[in-house]
Design an enzyme around this catalytic site. Structure first.
Site, short mmCIF file in Angstrom:
data_model
loop_
_atom_site.label_atom_id
_atom_site.label_comp_id
_atom_site.label_asym_id
_atom_site.label_seq_id
_atom_site.Cartn_x
_atom_site.Cartn_y
_atom_site.Cartn_z
N GLY A 35 0.85 -1.21 0.00
CA GLY A 35 0.00 0.00 0.00
C GLY A 35 0.87 1.24 0.00
O GLY A 35 1.49 1.56 1.01
N MET A 45 0.38 7.36 3.69
CA MET A 45 0.76 6.79 4.99
C MET A 45 1.75 5.63 4.80
O MET A 45 2.74 5.53 5.53
CB MET A 45 -0.48 6.28 5.74
CG MET A 45 -1.40 7.37 6.25
SD MET A 45 -0.63 8.42 7.49
CE MET A 45 -0.72 7.38 8.95
N ARG A 67 -0.84 -2.57 -5.14
CA ARG A 67 -1.74 -3.28 -6.06
C ARG A 67 -1.55 -2.79 -7.50
O ARG A 67 -1.42 -3.58 -8.42
CB ARG A 67 -3.20 -3.08 -5.62
CG ARG A 67 -4.14 -4.04 -6.33
CD ARG A 67 -5.59 -3.61 -6.13
NE ARG A 67 -6.08 -3.82 -4.77
CZ ARG A 67 -6.78 -4.89 -4.37
NH1 ARG A 67 -7.02 -5.86 -5.22
NH2 ARG A 67 -7.20 -4.99 -3.15
N THR A 68 -1.53 -1.46 -7.67
CA THR A 68 -1.19 -0.92 -8.99
C THR A 68 0.33 -0.87 -9.03
O THR A 68 0.97 -0.01 -8.43
CB THR A 68 -1.78 0.51 -9.15
OG1 THR A 68 -3.15 0.45 -8.82
CG2 THR A 68 -1.59 1.04 -10.55
N SER A 110 -1.21 6.37 14.40
CA SER A 110 -1.74 7.73 14.44
C SER A 110 -0.65 8.76 14.26
O SER A 110 0.51 8.52 14.57
CB SER A 110 -2.45 7.99 15.77
OG SER A 110 -2.90 9.34 15.78
N LYS A 131 -7.01 2.28 19.23
CA LYS A 131 -6.95 3.33 18.19
C LYS A 131 -8.34 3.93 17.94
O LYS A 131 -8.49 5.13 17.74
CB LYS A 131 -6.38 2.74 16.88
CG LYS A 131 -6.39 3.74 15.71
CD LYS A 131 -5.51 4.93 15.99
CE LYS A 131 -5.36 6.02 14.98
NZ LYS A 131 -6.19 6.32 13.92
N HIS A 142 -8.99 6.26 20.65
CA HIS A 142 -8.14 7.44 20.37
C HIS A 142 -8.87 8.37 19.41
O HIS A 142 -8.95 9.58 19.63
CB HIS A 142 -6.81 6.98 19.76
CG HIS A 142 -6.05 8.08 19.07
ND1 HIS A 142 -6.39 8.54 17.82
CD2 HIS A 142 -5.01 8.84 19.47
CE1 HIS A 142 -5.58 9.53 17.48
NE2 HIS A 142 -4.73 9.73 18.46
N ASN A 143 -9.40 7.81 18.35
CA ASN A 143 -10.07 8.65 17.36
C ASN A 143 -11.34 9.27 17.93
O ASN A 143 -11.66 10.42 17.65
CB ASN A 143 -10.41 7.83 16.11
CG ASN A 143 -9.22 7.71 15.19
OD1 ASN A 143 -8.09 7.74 15.64
ND2 ASN A 143 -9.47 7.57 13.91
N GLU A 157 -10.29 12.02 19.87
CA GLU A 157 -9.91 13.08 18.90
C GLU A 157 -11.17 13.87 18.50
O GLU A 157 -11.16 15.11 18.48
CB GLU A 157 -9.27 12.39 17.70
CG GLU A 157 -8.90 13.27 16.53
CD GLU A 157 -8.35 12.41 15.36
OE1 GLU A 157 -7.41 11.62 15.57
OE2 GLU A 157 -8.88 12.53 14.24
N LYS A 192 -15.18 9.70 9.07
CA LYS A 192 -14.98 8.41 8.40
C LYS A 192 -15.50 7.25 9.23
O LYS A 192 -15.45 6.12 8.78
CB LYS A 192 -13.50 8.22 8.08
CG LYS A 192 -12.99 9.25 7.09
CD LYS A 192 -11.74 8.77 6.39
CE LYS A 192 -11.17 9.83 5.49
NZ LYS A 192 -10.53 10.92 6.28
N SER A 224 -42.61 -9.14 34.53
CA SER A 224 -41.86 -9.57 33.35
C SER A 224 -40.47 -9.99 33.83
O SER A 224 -40.15 -9.84 35.01
CB SER A 224 -41.76 -8.43 32.34
OG SER A 224 -40.76 -7.53 32.72
N TYR A 264 -34.19 -9.27 33.01
CA TYR A 264 -32.90 -9.13 32.31
C TYR A 264 -32.64 -7.67 32.00
O TYR A 264 -33.55 -6.87 31.82
CB TYR A 264 -32.91 -9.97 31.01
CG TYR A 264 -33.72 -9.36 29.89
CD1 TYR A 264 -33.09 -8.50 28.98
CD2 TYR A 264 -35.07 -9.62 29.74
CE1 TYR A 264 -33.83 -7.92 27.95
CE2 TYR A 264 -35.81 -9.04 28.73
CZ TYR A 264 -35.18 -8.20 27.84
OH TYR A 264 -35.90 -7.62 26.83
#
Ligand code: 6PG
Length: 485
Positions: free
Chosen positions: A14, A18, A38-39, A133, A187, A190-191, A194, A264, A480, A483
């Site tokens: 990749g 990054m 890949r390409t 990150s 992570k 973390h985001n 963020e 995202k 009832s 639970y």
């Protein structure tokens, strides 16, 4: 056919920004990297440009990649999270041998990493799902790395990972996080944090801009000052830069950017995990919803013409209020991190992980987007007491919240009175008040549930014993089940 000597320390698949930057970082630290994409044409482009003059080796097929790596092979995927990761794992497996290690460095869902660890281990391979990150800069010069998965892989990747990671003093911002999906879980949180930190800064900006009436340059200066104190962090620093940035026309760019935030999905995943494990990670949830609300721009524009809200006006001591905003931000941030660590605690309990809270704070202390001096204080709190049940109960944070509290309440109420939405700051305050309350009105909720649905309740003096009352005389005595989700 001999397609290469096995001299590579690690393969990276990749070559988006990054991936490229991590490779160059590994190369700087003396590791021989075999690069594949890949390409395939991108491999040669990379070698002729960004990687020119380095020891990076290109591979033009998966077979060649595998042949050029020392054993056990270490292969890191820097591809888009989701099916691309599974696709590459499937392409790789026929060329690998037992004991080889596949590392996924994308923003993958921790449940996928759990599945992949289990699946690959059952076939004799090792899997590591690692949070990475720090964006492009971090990847190039020192990211925060959060690896988890097959524990047997750690000794084989530790030198590379800790070598390329950001350092705080001499300590690398990378350590083994824990079992199966733990690295990606950390992570993900973390985001989420963020998202929370960014929303808090945005709320502070909103109040300073619309209530106090500060200019961009004044706000930039205020943040630069904050960055020298308890709010010292990467996000405050870049926000100060953003606020003073002028475009080619000499105008502040920030004023021209459409107020509709993208996302995202990692903040949403954190919120979903919070719901799943039953932990009130309210601030991150509000930050995600604030982005959702912001993106309804057209609806908001329409509603703004029809729905009334107060026109902001500020009377009072400007300097003092600006300082109070910094306290509101700080106190809310403490709540957000406390909530994040509560989520770690519960997930670890339910998933049988042994998470090292101090280690997580250290991994986030440098290199990553949420890096801050404040994480050093969190690290100290967990060093002092590794079993600390809640960050808010640590002496340092108890005092910090107590000192910040007046300003925090002042800012939230001023925002509310002036019609400025502060979902993160106000939900943090509500959480604090709820967490610090020995009694909450949930007795009434239990009564209501039992009244309309015979859901039962416990009496104060008999916790654990669920009883039902026939409130109206019309219902029966059957309850009832008891639970709880
Ligand atoms: C990092 C960042 C990085 C990115 C996320 C969030 O740690 O380097 O968290 O992973 O900023 O993808 O992006 P969104 O705001 O688009 O969800």
């Amino acid at each position: 056919m001999v397609i290469g000597e096995a001299v590579g320390d690690i393969g990276v698949i990749g070559l988006a920004v990054m991936g490229q930057n991590l490779i160059l970082n590994m190369n700087d630290h003396g590791f021989t990297v075999v690069a594949f994409n890949r390409t395939v044409s991108k491999v040669d482009e990379f070698l002729q440009n960004e990687a020119k003059g380095t020891k990076v080796i290109g591979a033009h097929s998966i077979e060649e990649l595998a042949a050029k790596l020392k054993k056990p092979r270490r292969i890191m995927l820097m591809v888009k999270a989701g099916s691309a990761v599974d696709d590459f794992i499937n392409l790789l497996l026929p060329h690998l041998e037992k004991g080889d290690i596949i590392i996924d460095g994308g923003n993958s869902e921790y449940l996928d990493s759990r599945r992949r660890t289990k699946d690959l281990e059952s076939k004799g391979f090792l899997f590591v799902g690692s949070g990475v990150s720090g964006g492009e800069e971090g990847a190039r010069h020192g990211p925060s790395l959060m690896p988890g998965g097959s524990a047997a892989a750690w000794p084989a990747i530790k030198d590379i990972f800790q070598g390329i990671a950001a350092k705080v003093g001499n300590e690398p911002c990378c350590d083994w996080v824990g079992e199966d999906g733990a690295g990606h879980f950390v992570k993900m949180v973390h985001n989420g944090i963020e998202y929370g930190d960014m929303q808090l800064i945005a709320e502070a900006y909103h109040i300073m801009r619309d209530v106090v009436g500060m200019t961009n340059d004044e706000m930039s200066e205020a943040l630069a000052k904050w960055n020298k104190g308890f709010l010292d962090s990467f996000l405050i620093e870049i926000t100060s830069d953003i606020l003073k940035y002028k475009d080619e026309k000499g105008q502040h760019l920030v004023d021209k950017i459409r107020d509709a935030a993208g996302q995202k999905g990692t903040g949403k995943w954190t919120t979903m995990a919070a719901l799943e494990y039953g932990i009130p990670v309210t601030l991150i949830g509000e930050a995600v919803f604030a982005r959702c609300l912001s993106s309804l721009k057209d609806e908001r524009v329409n509603a703004s013409k029809q729905l009334k809200r107060p026109s902001p006006k500020f009377t009072g001591d400007r300097q003092k209020f600006i300082e109070q905003i910094s306290y509101a931000l700080y106190a809310s941030k403490i709540i957000s991190y406390a909530q994040g660590f509560m989520l770690f605690r519960e997930a670890a309990k339910q998933l049988n992980w042994k998470l090292n809270n101090g280690g997580i704070a250290l991994m986030w202390r440098g290199g990553c987007i949420i890096r801050s001096a404040f994480l050093g204080d969190i690290k100290k709190a967990f060093d002092k007491n590794p079993d600390l049940s809640n960050l808010l109960l640590d002496d340092f944070f108890k005092k910090a919240i107590s000192d910040a509290q007046d300003g925090w309440r002042q800012v939230v109420s001023t925002a509310v009175l002036n019609g400025i939405p502060v979902p993160a700051m106000s939900s943090a305050l509500s959480f604090y008040d709820g967490f610090a309350s020995a009694t909450l009105p949930a007795n009434l909720i239990q009564a209501q549930r039992d009244y309309f649905g015979a859901h039962t309740y416990e009496l104060m003096d008999a916790p654990g014993k669920f009883v039902h009352t026939n409130w109206t005389g019309r219902g029966g005595t059957t309850s009832s089940s008891t639970y709880s989700a």
